[in-house]
Design a protein around this motif. Sequence first.
Motif, short mmCIF file in Angstrom:
data_model
loop_
_atom_site.label_atom_id
_atom_site.label_comp_id
_atom_site.label_asym_id
_atom_site.label_seq_id
_atom_site.Cartn_x
_atom_site.Cartn_y
_atom_site.Cartn_z
N HIS A 240 -6.73 -8.11 -3.77
CA HIS A 240 -5.74 -9.11 -3.38
C HIS A 240 -6.02 -10.48 -4.01
O HIS A 240 -5.40 -11.47 -3.61
CB HIS A 240 -5.73 -9.26 -1.85
CG HIS A 240 -5.41 -7.99 -1.15
ND1 HIS A 240 -4.13 -7.66 -0.76
CD2 HIS A 240 -6.19 -6.94 -0.78
CE1 HIS A 240 -4.15 -6.48 -0.16
NE2 HIS A 240 -5.38 -6.02 -0.17
N TYR B 149 -0.60 -6.83 -4.86
CA TYR B 149 -2.02 -6.57 -5.01
C TYR B 149 -2.21 -5.41 -5.99
O TYR B 149 -1.30 -4.62 -6.21
CB TYR B 149 -2.73 -6.32 -3.67
CG TYR B 149 -2.21 -5.20 -2.81
CD1 TYR B 149 -2.62 -3.90 -3.00
CD2 TYR B 149 -1.32 -5.47 -1.77
CE1 TYR B 149 -2.15 -2.88 -2.20
CE2 TYR B 149 -0.85 -4.45 -0.96
CZ TYR B 149 -1.28 -3.16 -1.18
OH TYR B 149 -0.81 -2.15 -0.38
N LYS C 139 -5.09 -12.99 -0.28
CA LYS C 139 -3.85 -12.22 -0.21
C LYS C 139 -2.64 -13.12 -0.02
O LYS C 139 -2.76 -14.24 0.44
CB LYS C 139 -3.91 -11.17 0.90
CG LYS C 139 -3.70 -11.71 2.29
CD LYS C 139 -3.53 -10.56 3.27
CE LYS C 139 -2.88 -11.00 4.54
NZ LYS C 139 -1.58 -11.59 4.42
#
Length: 131
Positions: free
Chosen positions: A26, A37, A111
């Motif tokens: 991520h 990702y 992320k």
Amino acid sequence: MHSGSCLCGAVTFAVADTLPNPNFCHCRMCRKHSGHYFASTDVPRSALTIVGEENVAWFQSSEKIRRGFCSTCGSSLFWDRADRDWIAIAMGAFDGPTRTKANLHIYVGDKGDYYEIADGLLQYDTVPPRN
């Protein structure tokens, strides 16, 4: 034997080995490289054959890491660190079943804010040590 290709078929590859379970990265660079990702499996270099290698363009994304993609269609294919005996291959580039299961998530602190990780897999802020 597992095979795959880019979107246009200018690059094809084969892995003459069992595929390790994929990891999900991520980090900001993997998200920019893949559009989300990056799901990949690490295979021994000696097990990988690439046909159309002249169509693989490499981008040096950091001092040690380069990322390979098809120079014709732009498909993200590889993540490579030259000092390792393995190379990562994008899971989405494989044709047919891979007979793998998701393994873990890395760089989860980087992320995107538009999704949650709720699959119950192990999550790491960096990369866990290899056995």
